[in-house]
Design a protein around this motif. Structure first.
Motif, PDB file in Angstrom:
ATOM      1  N   ILE A  70       0.758 -12.772  -6.912  1.00 49.83           N
ATOM      2  CA  ILE A  70       1.135 -11.678  -6.462  1.00 49.83           C
ATOM      3  C   ILE A  70       1.528 -11.467  -4.869  1.00 49.83           C
ATOM      4  O   ILE A  70       0.482 -11.674  -4.180  1.00 49.83           O
ATOM      5  CB  ILE A  70       0.515 -10.441  -7.150  1.00 49.83           C
ATOM      6  CG1 ILE A  70       0.170 -10.366  -8.463  1.00 49.83           C
ATOM      7  CG2 ILE A  70       0.833  -9.040  -6.348  1.00 49.83           C
ATOM      8  CD1 ILE A  70      -0.916  -9.289  -8.924  1.00 49.83           C
ATOM      9  N   THR A  71       2.558 -11.249  -4.613  1.00 46.54           N
ATOM     10  CA  THR A  71       3.065 -11.127  -3.307  1.00 46.54           C
ATOM     11  C   THR A  71       3.881  -9.763  -3.076  1.00 46.54           C
ATOM     12  O   THR A  71       4.180  -9.196  -4.182  1.00 46.54           O
ATOM     13  CB  THR A  71       4.260 -12.041  -2.944  1.00 46.54           C
ATOM     14  OG1 THR A  71       5.270 -12.029  -3.652  1.00 46.54           O
ATOM     15  CG2 THR A  71       3.516 -13.453  -2.968  1.00 46.54           C
ATOM     16  N   THR A  72       3.738  -9.384  -1.970  1.00 47.29           N
ATOM     17  CA  THR A  72       4.410  -8.018  -1.481  1.00 47.29           C
ATOM     18  C   THR A  72       5.908  -7.912  -1.734  1.00 47.29           C
ATOM     19  O   THR A  72       6.584  -8.938  -1.260  1.00 47.29           O
ATOM     20  CB  THR A  72       4.119  -7.695  -0.200  1.00 47.29           C
ATOM     21  OG1 THR A  72       2.502  -7.417  -0.114  1.00 47.29           O
ATOM     22  CG2 THR A  72       4.468  -6.185   0.156  1.00 47.29           C
ATOM     23  N   LEU A  73       6.593  -6.974  -2.296  1.00 45.94           N
ATOM     24  CA  LEU A  73       7.767  -6.819  -2.539  1.00 45.94           C
ATOM     25  C   LEU A  73       8.674  -6.708  -1.331  1.00 45.94           C
ATOM     26  O   LEU A  73       7.946  -5.542  -0.370  1.00 45.94           O
ATOM     27  CB  LEU A  73       8.057  -5.846  -3.364  1.00 45.94           C
ATOM     28  CG  LEU A  73       7.858  -6.138  -5.028  1.00 45.94           C
ATOM     29  CD1 LEU A  73       7.988  -4.801  -5.783  1.00 45.94           C
ATOM     30  CD2 LEU A  73       8.514  -7.254  -5.574  1.00 45.94           C
ATOM     31  N   PRO A  74       9.681  -7.440  -0.809  1.00 46.65           N
ATOM     32  CA  PRO A  74      10.016  -7.179   0.421  1.00 46.65           C
ATOM     33  C   PRO A  74      10.658  -5.876   0.863  1.00 46.65           C
ATOM     34  O   PRO A  74      10.461  -5.503   1.960  1.00 46.65           O
ATOM     35  CB  PRO A  74      11.111  -8.363   0.741  1.00 46.65           C
ATOM     36  CG  PRO A  74      11.463  -8.840  -0.718  1.00 46.65           C
ATOM     37  CD  PRO A  74      10.197  -8.480  -1.404  1.00 46.65           C
ATOM     38  N   HIS A  75      11.019  -5.297  -0.037  1.00 51.54           N
ATOM     39  CA  HIS A  75      11.714  -4.099   0.544  1.00 51.54           C
ATOM     40  C   HIS A  75      10.526  -2.841   0.903  1.00 51.54           C
ATOM     41  O   HIS A  75      10.623  -1.706   1.312  1.00 51.54           O
ATOM     42  CB  HIS A  75      12.678  -3.203  -0.807  1.00 51.54           C
ATOM     43  CG  HIS A  75      12.038  -3.134  -1.976  1.00 51.54           C
ATOM     44  ND1 HIS A  75      12.025  -4.178  -3.002  1.00 51.54           N
ATOM     45  CD2 HIS A  75      11.594  -2.121  -2.752  1.00 51.54           C
ATOM     46  CE1 HIS A  75      11.297  -3.680  -3.930  1.00 51.54           C
ATOM     47  NE2 HIS A  75      10.819  -2.500  -3.884  1.00 51.54           N
ATOM     48  N   PHE A  76       9.497  -3.088   0.601  1.00 52.92           N
ATOM     49  CA  PHE A  76       8.233  -2.173   0.998  1.00 52.92           C
ATOM     50  C   PHE A  76       7.583  -2.527   2.460  1.00 52.92           C
ATOM     51  O   PHE A  76       6.920  -1.691   3.080  1.00 52.92           O
ATOM     52  CB  PHE A  76       7.161  -2.032   0.058  1.00 52.92           C
ATOM     53  CG  PHE A  76       7.334  -1.585  -1.306  1.00 52.92           C
ATOM     54  CD1 PHE A  76       7.139  -0.118  -1.378  1.00 52.92           C
ATOM     55  CD2 PHE A  76       7.632  -2.083  -2.597  1.00 52.92           C
ATOM     56  CE1 PHE A  76       7.625   0.578  -2.383  1.00 52.92           C
ATOM     57  CE2 PHE A  76       7.784  -1.496  -3.541  1.00 52.92           C
ATOM     58  CZ  PHE A  76       7.723  -0.107  -3.641  1.00 52.92           C
ATOM     59  N   ASP A 104       0.776  -1.025  -0.089  1.00 51.83           N
ATOM     60  CA  ASP A 104      -0.017  -0.077  -0.105  1.00 51.83           C
ATOM     61  C   ASP A 104       0.773   1.412  -0.188  1.00 51.83           C
ATOM     62  O   ASP A 104       0.347   2.297   0.346  1.00 51.83           O
ATOM     63  CB  ASP A 104      -1.120  -0.187   1.215  1.00 51.83           C
ATOM     64  CG  ASP A 104      -2.200  -0.827   0.874  1.00 51.83           C
ATOM     65  OD1 ASP A 104      -2.290  -1.426  -0.258  1.00 51.83           O
ATOM     66  OD2 ASP A 104      -3.058  -1.190   1.951  1.00 51.83           O
ATOM     67  N   PHE A 105       2.042   1.327  -0.259  1.00 51.69           N
ATOM     68  CA  PHE A 105       2.989   2.390  -0.664  1.00 51.69           C
ATOM     69  C   PHE A 105       2.383   3.073  -1.649  1.00 51.69           C
ATOM     70  O   PHE A 105       2.241   4.261  -1.908  1.00 51.69           O
ATOM     71  CB  PHE A 105       4.477   2.053  -0.651  1.00 51.69           C
ATOM     72  CG  PHE A 105       5.038   3.164  -1.105  1.00 51.69           C
ATOM     73  CD1 PHE A 105       5.627   4.122  -0.263  1.00 51.69           C
ATOM     74  CD2 PHE A 105       5.747   3.521  -2.320  1.00 51.69           C
ATOM     75  CE1 PHE A 105       6.413   5.330  -0.324  1.00 51.69           C
ATOM     76  CE2 PHE A 105       6.398   4.614  -2.399  1.00 51.69           C
ATOM     77  CZ  PHE A 105       6.688   5.407  -1.525  1.00 51.69           C
ATOM     78  N   PHE A 106       2.097   2.360  -2.689  1.00 54.64           N
ATOM     79  CA  PHE A 106       1.311   2.745  -3.802  1.00 54.64           C
ATOM     80  C   PHE A 106      -0.238   2.777  -3.652  1.00 54.64           C
ATOM     81  O   PHE A 106      -0.661   1.620  -3.283  1.00 54.64           O
ATOM     82  CB  PHE A 106       1.651   2.292  -5.133  1.00 54.64           C
ATOM     83  CG  PHE A 106       2.757   2.677  -5.863  1.00 54.64           C
ATOM     84  CD1 PHE A 106       3.880   3.857  -5.146  1.00 54.64           C
ATOM     85  CD2 PHE A 106       3.265   2.417  -6.993  1.00 54.64           C
ATOM     86  CE1 PHE A 106       4.692   4.111  -5.717  1.00 54.64           C
ATOM     87  CE2 PHE A 106       4.514   2.572  -7.647  1.00 54.64           C
ATOM     88  CZ  PHE A 106       5.105   3.825  -6.817  1.00 54.64           C
ATOM     89  N   LEU A 107      -0.940   3.909  -3.751  1.00 56.57           N
ATOM     90  CA  LEU A 107      -2.383   3.651  -3.221  1.00 56.57           C
ATOM     91  C   LEU A 107      -3.438   3.084  -4.438  1.00 56.57           C
ATOM     92  O   LEU A 107      -3.513   3.657  -5.502  1.00 56.57           O
ATOM     93  CB  LEU A 107      -2.843   5.295  -2.955  1.00 56.57           C
ATOM     94  CG  LEU A 107      -2.208   5.859  -1.915  1.00 56.57           C
ATOM     95  CD1 LEU A 107      -2.537   7.383  -1.712  1.00 56.57           C
ATOM     96  CD2 LEU A 107      -2.227   5.287  -0.586  1.00 56.57           C
ATOM     97  N   SER A 108      -4.154   2.197  -3.865  1.00 54.44           N
ATOM     98  CA  SER A 108      -5.431   1.930  -4.749  1.00 54.44           C
ATOM     99  C   SER A 108      -6.729   2.880  -4.145  1.00 54.44           C
ATOM    100  O   SER A 108      -7.170   2.526  -2.914  1.00 54.44           O
ATOM    101  CB  SER A 108      -5.855   0.575  -4.453  1.00 54.44           C
ATOM    102  OG  SER A 108      -7.026  -0.240  -4.922  1.00 54.44           O
TER     103      SER A 108
END
Length: 389
Positions: free
Chosen positions: A325-331, A293-297
């Motif tokens: 689709i999985t969350t990228l770890p650096h986020f 959710d760093f980039f907003l829907s």
């Protein structure tokens, strides 16, 4: 909106303990950081994306602008995008002809006849906000066909995840299918270019999305919103919601017919200001999942109080429906831990089915698709089948 609020109603979206909750079961935390802190929808010039004279510095500035728009608003307007606008105008002409047909003709391709939610919807068929009347709109939805994609993989797309279209008889609507397919191709070409920049905005290589989108979700939902009475609160054009896929790109006609409203963190509904020949772009749930959710829907709705009919052509772009689709770890950081529910990966197939059954509760497939997932052995990561999934 103050985070101290315990319960505030925003249109038909409610906030309880600093979390925004919609009628479809969607919830979003109210951000105290960058996300949602906007008073207007930014405009991004894409000249550098397709210009032969663009420099590396030009492209890097474009990446910076995109990153800011994606993290601050989740919405932006694009201009100088390179799409031949006559293709868009032809598409609008075809949908206007279709929506002007007698209701009995349009009902021959009604969505209830399609297991994958393709086809026509009459006014009030959906009720996203659960208002007394529902959503005042007509729509015609069509899906990606790998055999019509110049860059497609044809029969390599698994049959199970193909969404079969319901097109009207060519004698009734001779231009609808060819004009919408031309529009789909133009949108695909642009979004595939944009995807390379989007990959850079999330800290990945330019080709990050390529193997994950060899037969992408690329749906079009042609929409007609009749004018609404300004005082009528029992209906809306389309209730408050988020989009399902990675990116949505929208053309509207007339370009200045205000209707789309985007919710900011202060609880205000903000409308984009459009010029002729521009698209609105917004991010969907799967981009939020990918970036923690760093980039907003971002939540948005449509209320056509313009006094005139409004036509809209949203193009929904997502990765292959069988791609996990999985969350990228650096986020994921100490300051921003993993969002609840993102600990398990999800395919576009599963997410689409869950969201559609909530929004289309009258559809025959609405209940049977609730827990529908891909059979074991069909899920891919980076385009490759993975044992055990």
């Amino acid at each position: 909106m103050s985070s101290e609020s315990t319960e505030v109603m925003i249109g038909t979206a409610g906030v309880v303990e600093s979390k925004l909750i919609l009628s479809q079961g969607i919830s979003r935390p109210i951000s105290n950081g960058l996300g949602g802190q906007f008073k207007e929808i930014p405009v991004i010039d894409l000249t550098a994306l397709h210009s032969k004279t663009a420099t590396a510095a030009d492209l890097e500035r474009l990446v910076v602008d995109l990153r800011d728009a994606c993290s601050r608003t989740g919405f932006f307007v694009i201009k100088n995008h390179g799409v031949d606008w006559s293709i868009v105008e032809n598409a609008f002409g075809s949908v206007k002809e279709f929506f002007a047909l007698p209701m009995e003709v349009k009902m021959k391709v009604h969505q209830s006849l399609s297991p994958s939610y393709m086809g026509y919807e009459q006014p009030y068929y959906t009720n996203v906000d659960r208002l007394k009347k529902g959503d005042l709109k007509e729509s015609m939805t069509s899906a990606y066909d790998p055999f019509l994609d110049p860059a497609g993989v044809k029969d390599q797309m698994p049959e199970l995840i193909r969404r079969k279209n319901l097109w009207p008889d060519p004698n009734d609507a001779p231009t609808l299918q060819p004009c919408l397919e031309a529009y789909r191709t133009a949108c695909l070409n642009l979004v595939r270019q944009l995807a390379g920049l989007m990959a850079k905005t999330i800290g990945e290589q330019e080709d990050f999305f390529e193997k994950k989108s060899t037969y992408p979700i690329a749906g079009i939902r042609a929409l007609y919103y009749p004018p609404q009475e300004a005082s009528d609160e029992d209906e809306t054009g389309l209730g408050a919601h988020t989009d399902v896929q990675l990116v949505t790109m929208i053309a509207q006609d007339p370009y200045d017919a205000s209707g789309l409203e985007v919710l900011n963190a202060a609880g205000e509904w903000i409308s984009p200001k459009l010029e002729p020949g521009t698209f609105v772009v917004n991010l969907g749930d799967m981009m939020g999942r990918l970036t923690n959710d760093f980039f907003l829907s971002t939540i948005h709705r449509v209320r056509n109080k313009s006094g005139q009919g409004r036509y809209s052509l949203p193009f929904f772009f997502g990765l292959n429906a069988d791609e996990l689709i999985t969350t990228l770890p650096h986020f994921v950081t100490a300051e921003k831990p993993l969002v609840e529910g993102y600990d398990i990966g999800m395919t576009g197939y599963e997410h689409y089915n869950r969201r559609m059954q909530r929004a289309h509760h009258k559809h025959p497939e609405a209940t049977s698709k609730l827990n529908d997932r891909l059979p074991p052995g069909m899920t891919k990561i980076n385009g490759i089948l993975v044992n055990g999934l």
